[in-house]
Design an enzyme around this catalytic site. Sequence first.
Site, PDB file in Angstrom:
ATOM      1  N   HIS A  18     -12.893   8.913  -0.229  1.00  0.00           N
ATOM      2  CA  HIS A  18     -11.904   8.531   0.788  1.00  0.00           C
ATOM      3  C   HIS A  18     -10.477   8.886   0.425  1.00  0.00           C
ATOM      4  O   HIS A  18      -9.555   8.490   1.157  1.00  0.00           O
ATOM      5  CB  HIS A  18     -11.944   7.022   1.042  1.00  0.00           C
ATOM      6  CG  HIS A  18     -13.209   6.543   1.659  1.00  0.00           C
ATOM      7  ND1 HIS A  18     -13.408   6.483   3.026  1.00  0.00           N
ATOM      8  CD2 HIS A  18     -14.358   6.113   1.106  1.00  0.00           C
ATOM      9  CE1 HIS A  18     -14.609   6.010   3.277  1.00  0.00           C
ATOM     10  NE2 HIS A  18     -15.219   5.782   2.116  1.00  0.00           N
ATOM     11  N   LYS A  62       0.015   0.750   9.744  1.00  0.00           N
ATOM     12  CA  LYS A  62      -0.868   1.204   8.659  1.00  0.00           C
ATOM     13  C   LYS A  62      -0.268   0.664   7.372  1.00  0.00           C
ATOM     14  O   LYS A  62       0.862   0.186   7.371  1.00  0.00           O
ATOM     15  CB  LYS A  62      -0.956   2.730   8.627  1.00  0.00           C
ATOM     16  CG  LYS A  62       0.409   3.421   8.765  1.00  0.00           C
ATOM     17  CD  LYS A  62       0.292   4.936   8.792  1.00  0.00           C
ATOM     18  CE  LYS A  62      -0.050   5.516  10.147  1.00  0.00           C
ATOM     19  NZ  LYS A  62      -1.383   6.073  10.246  1.00  0.00           N
ATOM     20  N   ARG A  63      -1.019   0.752   6.280  1.00  0.00           N
ATOM     21  CA  ARG A  63      -0.436   0.347   4.999  1.00  0.00           C
ATOM     22  C   ARG A  63       0.826   1.163   4.719  1.00  0.00           C
ATOM     23  O   ARG A  63       0.941   2.315   5.134  1.00  0.00           O
ATOM     24  CB  ARG A  63      -1.461   0.548   3.871  1.00  0.00           C
ATOM     25  CG  ARG A  63      -2.553  -0.495   3.843  1.00  0.00           C
ATOM     26  CD  ARG A  63      -2.007  -1.885   3.558  1.00  0.00           C
ATOM     27  NE  ARG A  63      -1.591  -2.006   2.173  1.00  0.00           N
ATOM     28  CZ  ARG A  63      -2.288  -2.602   1.217  1.00  0.00           C
ATOM     29  NH1 ARG A  63      -3.430  -3.189   1.493  1.00  0.00           N
ATOM     30  NH2 ARG A  63      -1.819  -2.662  -0.025  1.00  0.00           N
ATOM     31  N   LYS A  69       2.533   8.291   3.895  1.00  0.00           N
ATOM     32  CA  LYS A  69       2.389   8.039   5.335  1.00  0.00           C
ATOM     33  C   LYS A  69       3.727   8.186   6.070  1.00  0.00           C
ATOM     34  O   LYS A  69       3.782   8.235   7.289  1.00  0.00           O
ATOM     35  CB  LYS A  69       1.789   6.659   5.572  1.00  0.00           C
ATOM     36  CG  LYS A  69       0.351   6.535   5.049  1.00  0.00           C
ATOM     37  CD  LYS A  69      -0.194   5.126   5.240  1.00  0.00           C
ATOM     38  CE  LYS A  69      -1.533   4.898   4.572  1.00  0.00           C
ATOM     39  NZ  LYS A  69      -2.684   5.420   5.357  1.00  0.00           N
ATOM     40  N   THR A 121      -8.046   6.356  10.786  1.00  0.00           N
ATOM     41  CA  THR A 121      -8.928   5.845  11.840  1.00  0.00           C
ATOM     42  C   THR A 121      -8.085   5.147  12.904  1.00  0.00           C
ATOM     43  O   THR A 121      -8.487   5.081  14.064  1.00  0.00           O
ATOM     44  CB  THR A 121      -9.980   4.875  11.271  1.00  0.00           C
ATOM     45  OG1 THR A 121      -9.333   4.003  10.333  1.00  0.00           O
ATOM     46  CG2 THR A 121     -11.091   5.624  10.573  1.00  0.00           C
ATOM     47  N   LYS A 155      -8.123   5.081  17.193  1.00  0.00           N
ATOM     48  CA  LYS A 155      -8.036   3.890  18.050  1.00  0.00           C
ATOM     49  C   LYS A 155      -6.945   4.064  19.096  1.00  0.00           C
ATOM     50  O   LYS A 155      -7.122   3.714  20.267  1.00  0.00           O
ATOM     51  CB  LYS A 155      -7.769   2.644  17.187  1.00  0.00           C
ATOM     52  CG  LYS A 155      -8.941   2.321  16.259  1.00  0.00           C
ATOM     53  CD  LYS A 155      -8.580   1.355  15.126  1.00  0.00           C
ATOM     54  CE  LYS A 155      -9.692   1.395  14.060  1.00  0.00           C
ATOM     55  NZ  LYS A 155      -9.315   0.754  12.790  1.00  0.00           N
TER      56      LYS A 155
HETATM   57  C1  26V Z   1      -8.550   2.545  -4.199  1.00  0.00           C
HETATM   58  C2  26V Z   1      -8.290   1.551  -5.064  1.00  0.00           C
HETATM   59  C3  26V Z   1      -7.881   1.918  -6.399  1.00  0.00           C
HETATM   60  C4  26V Z   1      -8.181   0.814  -7.355  1.00  0.00           C
HETATM   61  C5  26V Z   1      -7.658  -0.497  -6.892  1.00  0.00           C
HETATM   62  C6  26V Z   1      -8.221  -0.905  -5.563  1.00  0.00           C
HETATM   63  C7  26V Z   1      -8.424   0.223  -4.650  1.00  0.00           C
HETATM   64  C8  26V Z   1      -8.801  -0.039  -3.358  1.00  0.00           C
HETATM   65  C9  26V Z   1      -9.047   0.975  -2.494  1.00  0.00           C
HETATM   66  C10 26V Z   1      -8.915   2.264  -2.924  1.00  0.00           C
HETATM   67  C11 26V Z   1      -9.292   3.386  -2.026  1.00  0.00           C
HETATM   68  C12 26V Z   1      -8.275   3.760  -1.095  1.00  0.00           C
HETATM   69  C13 26V Z   1      -8.815   4.863  -0.301  1.00  0.00           C
HETATM   70  C14 26V Z   1      -8.686   4.624   1.153  1.00  0.00           C
HETATM   71  O1  26V Z   1      -8.550   3.529   1.652  1.00  0.00           O
HETATM   72  N1  26V Z   1      -8.775   5.699   1.867  1.00  0.00           N
HETATM   73  C15 26V Z   1      -8.664   5.691   3.301  1.00  0.00           C
HETATM   74  O2  26V Z   1      -9.979   5.720   3.807  1.00  0.00           O
HETATM   75  C16 26V Z   1      -9.997   5.742   5.206  1.00  0.00           C
HETATM   76  C17 26V Z   1     -11.437   5.662   5.649  1.00  0.00           C
HETATM   77  O3  26V Z   1     -12.103   6.815   5.279  1.00  0.00           O
HETATM   78  C18 26V Z   1      -9.304   6.985   5.717  1.00  0.00           C
HETATM   79  O4  26V Z   1      -9.281   6.954   7.115  1.00  0.00           O
HETATM   80  C19 26V Z   1      -7.874   7.058   5.197  1.00  0.00           C
HETATM   81  O5  26V Z   1      -7.276   8.267   5.550  1.00  0.00           O
HETATM   82  C20 26V Z   1      -7.883   6.922   3.691  1.00  0.00           C
HETATM   83  O6  26V Z   1      -6.564   6.819   3.186  1.00  0.00           O
END
Ligand code: 26V
Length: 798
Positions: free
Chosen positions: A354, A535-536, A541, A643, A647
């Site tokens: 992701h 969004k975050r 972004k 996503t 929406k």
């Molecule tokens: C990474 C980490 C790193 C360690 C600490 C906790 C943590 C939590 C989540 C993440 C992953 C972040 C990746 C993410 O959210 N990607 C998003 O995924 C969406 C669904 O596929 C996508 O639409 C977004 O573009 C993408 O940023």
Amino acid sequence: MTNTPTPTAESLRDKILHHVTYSMGKDAKHASIYDWRMALSLALRDRVVEPWFAATRKTWDQGRKRVYYLSMEFLSGRMLEDAAINLGLRATCRSAIEGLGLDWYEVIENEPDAALGNGGLGRLAACYMESMASLGCPGYGYGIRYEHGLFKQRFEGGQQVETPEDWLKQRHPWEFERPESAYEIGFKGYVETVDGKPHWVPGETVLAEAYDMPVIGWQGKWANTLRLWSAKPTEMFDLARFNHGDYAAAAEPEALARTLSRVLYPDDTTYAGKELRLKQEYFLTAAALQDILRRHLAADLSLEALPKHVAIQMNDTHPAIAGPELIRLLSDVHGMEFEHAIETAVQCLGYTNHTLLPEALEHWATYLMGTVLPRHMQIIEKIDSWHRRNHPNRPHFVGIVKHQEVRMGELAFITSHKVNGVSALHTELIKKNLFPELNKLHPGRIINQTNGITPRRWLRMANPALSHLIIDTIGEGWEGDLDRLRELEPHIEDSAFLDKFMAAKRTNKEHLAAWIAQSEGITLNPDAIFDIQVKRLHEYKRQLMNILQTISEWHEMRENPQADYQPRVKIFGGKAAPGYYAAKQIIRLIKDVAEVINNDPLIGDRLKIVYPANYNVSMAERLIPAADLSEQISTAGKEASGTGNMKFALNGALTIGTLDGANVEIREQVGAENFFLFGLTADEVMERRRDPEHARHAILESPVLQDVLQMIAEGRFSPDEPERYHDLVHNMWNSDYFLVASDFESYRSSQKEVDVAFGDRASWAKMAALNTARMGFFSSDRAIAGYMRDIWDTTSAL
Ligand code: 26V
């Protein structure tokens, strides 16, 4: 599938009264909104149980393959109305509630969001659970039952302040505790050899106890289970220590367990390498795998046959310890030959990537992995050498363990039979930049599955005004077959239809304006362009570029007040990770700018900025249906998919966006003429960065941007502390990694085009309606059908 007759408002009201009395223990005369909401939830839950059992039974009886979706995050939001919609009972529920003299919205809004996720990745998991149930794909979601979900956001003096989220302080009516489904999870300890075989003796153990939630699909035809694990101590306290008077030490086992499922990590982009996070990841994964093998063996199936009956999907690398753990269970515990165990695991596992952001890629120090999971560390080394042996031409710099770190992306890749990206562009970048060598060694392993969203929640539920127009125009059924929205296209030439389309948008904008008036005390003009970025908060972004453009617009209005501007409302929403200073400064800047512009008498209601606190799923459901313009302006190559972009477009907003993530495919689907494109492409971004002075050059070429940065640097928006944004401005001139300056002019002129286009209401209406009509591809049903076909090798049980 359901034999019980469809309830009437009267029979449902009786059920609600029954639950108020016997489940809540309240006399109806004294019941609170909370009691009524609980009673309604329980009455609806009663309707879910039968299809849920039926689905489980059918899966067993037919010996069906099951899909297991492992995710550290499920961002479900509210559940009551969603269940009502999928059961076809929303109208009935509403009459029943109103028949009791209650306000429907007050009851619905009494439910706290289940915020067990950070953002896109967690919300995607929730949409996918709903689509698996809607498509009749037998499956389970596995996650953690965090006591505290994502923190709540407040603003104090324009700055973000975090407070703990506490959704479980109330009863959670959708879950069933399963004390009988509990597994021991070990950590630390050592590995010994017993009868010539390795055997892990953990030094600490906790119990993972299951809590099940039914996930009901569209029209109640199928239901799956979301099983969340809660950590409990294996022993409440150490009686020996207690008897010796060492009371604090006696409670240690309990303390370890309680911290494990206590809180969701709030940082979704920077990996911190924290021991507790690794333990959480193993806790989820180990509990899930024990449960999966128990269910498989209970059906008298052999472990040889595991891949035929079990597909396990890893939502990013967070559960990537699943590879080593499954191999350990198969070989150490069940005696399968080691290499055969690896091959079996690979056939079961799939990995979804992701993000390409380097700071988000997980890698654990080998000493930490070796301490927390000593046997897994050995197994990881063995997988790595097995892979090297099988691929003698593997370059020396490729591998799972490098520089005394375990790279979880490589581990997940090597232990999976399919690796997928989440948009066409993202998948190409995975092949080209993230795993180029592994891609060569395993051609065909990397595939694309473009993300999707559930139309039940994101159109039918969130946007009743538009849903009713769609139903009046093309009938029902599009909710389960979103390509049918194309049938709206012939109506695009009908001005009566377009008027109704814009009337629905207007209704939503009025509702939003009423909510903002009451929550923020700001009056919005519903005729303005509602321009939304939610969004975050992250530098990639580029919320910063949005606020800089807003300042430039304001400045222009003041310099040239007579010109013809479309009134605009800029709406922001989103949380910054608590330790992410740059993101927090951007929030503060937006808040400071809002303060100045919203109170500028020369501007009136031509430009307003709002940033309501605590953006979450429920707020998204309010904002998205009211948007005219969707801001999807990330630096090309950085947003894996997005996503929210889907929406908005589905709800008839036009997108202003870069060629990033799924924007590319959205533009292809809705038509280039119905999308405001700007900015550098991913290739151009790489090229541009080769000029170390790119920011300075871009700023010098844009007098408008120079003025804007100058105003900020002079403290125009922070008069009490003029130097507040010096760092930010300095960074813009000297670094600007995300190319805000390079894309600024292109973005600004695209915004001018938006202004002109909005001036022609009839043509805007057509473009907006075409967006809705052509977004069918982005249903999560299409996405899940792709996973079932290309990764899970399974079919619908409906
Ligand atoms: C990474 C980490 C790193 C360690 C600490 C906790 C943590 C939590 C989540 C993440 C992953 C972040 C990746 C993410 O959210 N990607 C998003 O995924 C969406 C669904 O596929 C996508 O639409 C977004 O573009 C993408 O940023």
